[in-house]
Design a protein around this motif. Sequence first.
Motif, mmCIF file in Angstrom:
data_model
loop_
_atom_site.group_PDB
_atom_site.id
_atom_site.type_symbol
_atom_site.label_atom_id
_atom_site.label_comp_id
_atom_site.label_asym_id
_atom_site.label_seq_id
_atom_site.Cartn_x
_atom_site.Cartn_y
_atom_site.Cartn_z
ATOM 1 N N UNK A 1 12.288 14.063 -10.914
ATOM 2 C CA UNK A 1 12.685 13.074 -11.916
ATOM 3 C C UNK A 1 11.739 11.880 -11.932
ATOM 4 N N UNK A 2 10.925 11.727 -10.885
ATOM 5 C CA UNK A 2 9.993 10.611 -10.814
ATOM 6 C C UNK A 2 8.611 11.079 -11.256
ATOM 7 N N UNK A 3 7.970 10.290 -12.082
ATOM 8 C CA UNK A 3 6.586 10.605 -12.414
ATOM 9 C C UNK A 3 5.760 9.339 -12.272
ATOM 10 N N UNK A 4 5.083 9.227 -11.172
ATOM 11 C CA UNK A 4 4.130 8.154 -10.955
ATOM 12 C C UNK A 4 2.843 8.822 -10.520
ATOM 13 N N UNK A 5 1.700 8.179 -10.767
ATOM 14 C CA UNK A 5 0.440 8.800 -10.324
ATOM 15 C C UNK A 5 0.444 9.126 -8.838
ATOM 16 N N UNK A 6 0.980 8.219 -8.018
ATOM 17 C CA UNK A 6 0.987 8.461 -6.574
ATOM 18 C C UNK A 6 1.840 9.679 -6.239
ATOM 19 N N UNK A 7 3.021 9.795 -6.894
ATOM 20 C CA UNK A 7 3.872 10.972 -6.661
ATOM 21 C C UNK A 7 3.155 12.244 -7.075
ATOM 22 N N UNK A 8 2.448 12.195 -8.208
ATOM 23 C CA UNK A 8 1.744 13.366 -8.715
ATOM 24 C C UNK A 8 0.679 13.825 -7.721
ATOM 25 N N UNK A 9 -0.154 12.900 -7.263
ATOM 26 C CA UNK A 9 -1.214 13.265 -6.319
ATOM 27 C C UNK A 9 -0.627 13.775 -5.006
ATOM 28 N N UNK A 10 0.428 13.117 -4.532
ATOM 29 C CA UNK A 10 1.060 13.529 -3.272
ATOM 30 C C UNK A 10 1.654 14.927 -3.399
ATOM 31 N N UNK B 1 -2.037 19.533 2.531
ATOM 32 C CA UNK B 1 -2.836 18.390 2.968
ATOM 33 C C UNK B 1 -1.989 17.128 2.904
ATOM 34 N N UNK B 2 -2.041 16.325 3.936
ATOM 35 C CA UNK B 2 -1.285 15.077 3.966
ATOM 36 C C UNK B 2 -1.964 14.044 3.063
ATOM 37 N N UNK B 3 -1.198 13.520 2.143
ATOM 38 C CA UNK B 3 -1.747 12.565 1.176
ATOM 39 C C UNK B 3 -1.959 11.193 1.801
ATOM 40 N N UNK B 4 -3.027 10.553 1.408
ATOM 41 C CA UNK B 4 -3.254 9.173 1.821
ATOM 42 C C UNK B 4 -2.295 8.263 1.049
ATOM 43 N N UNK B 5 -2.037 7.093 1.590
ATOM 44 C CA UNK B 5 -0.989 6.234 1.043
ATOM 45 C C UNK B 5 -1.354 5.650 -0.313
ATOM 46 N N UNK B 6 -2.529 5.115 -0.449
ATOM 47 C CA UNK B 6 -2.896 4.421 -1.684
ATOM 48 C C UNK B 6 -3.270 5.415 -2.778
ATOM 49 N N UNK B 7 -2.863 5.064 -3.986
ATOM 50 C CA UNK B 7 -3.034 5.979 -5.119
ATOM 51 C C UNK B 7 -4.491 6.364 -5.332
ATOM 52 N N UNK B 8 -5.375 5.382 -5.317
ATOM 53 C CA UNK B 8 -6.790 5.670 -5.544
ATOM 54 C C UNK B 8 -7.366 6.608 -4.502
ATOM 55 N N UNK B 9 -6.968 6.387 -3.244
ATOM 56 C CA UNK B 9 -7.442 7.266 -2.170
ATOM 57 C C UNK B 9 -6.903 8.678 -2.345
ATOM 58 N N UNK B 10 -5.612 8.787 -2.728
ATOM 59 C CA UNK B 10 -5.005 10.109 -2.923
ATOM 60 C C UNK B 10 -5.663 10.844 -4.090
ATOM 61 N N UNK B 11 -5.999 10.104 -5.131
ATOM 62 C CA UNK B 11 -6.658 10.721 -6.292
ATOM 63 C C UNK B 11 -8.010 11.302 -5.904
#
Length: 238
Positions: free
Chosen positions: A79-88, A96-106
Amino acid sequence: MYKTFYEMERTPFTRDIPPGQLYESAAMADALGRLSYVADRQLFAVVTADAGCGKSTLIRRFVSSLPKEDYIFLYLSDSKLTPRWFYKGMLDQLGIESRFYRGDAKRQLQKEVEIIRGVQGKKVVCILDEAHLLEKLRLQRYAAVRQRIDINCVLPHLDRSETERYINSHLTYARGRQDIFTDKAVDEIYRESTGIPRRINRICNGSLMYASQQNKRLIDEHLVRYVLEHEMLGGDVK
């Protein structure tokens, strides 16, 4: 169950039918072809349909139709759609464990996709199951996202003849008798279901169950109407 009464080897109107055995309408075949093109060209497609019209079925057939040695499939539904959620979500499915910050995860995701393409020689297909996003896409601030949509696939309701073929296809899968529903019974099923496969399944299941309890080999429009009015909460087949 009615399987024994109607000499069936399998249950006909169930969600567990293998993708290759499912009924394929002209619209479904067209959508499959377009999605295969999208996957091969790594494009962006949107699939729209009313509830129960076969989006999940389309995705099942689509995924099963592409060679696993050439594609990696990622499926996201939340139900959530945020860029960080998408990359994670994408990275989680790649193990792969996602990095915390959105830019890093992207950047992390972009790197992994390039490795998959370059080293493994595979293409990544991401399926995002988010019906509520269609409303967001109509907003002006999402214009840039709309412009990136390469193909829009629409699954319509089945028409009367397709409804009959859908029912017959499921009876064929069951490996039992084919002459169970009369033409007028199919008319009634189509009228009440408006050609939505999920509703067709419910009406057919209810009719088969009641008819077998009454030792009726043939299902006519009167029996279907009785089931709709007395066995399915006043005709509520949603």
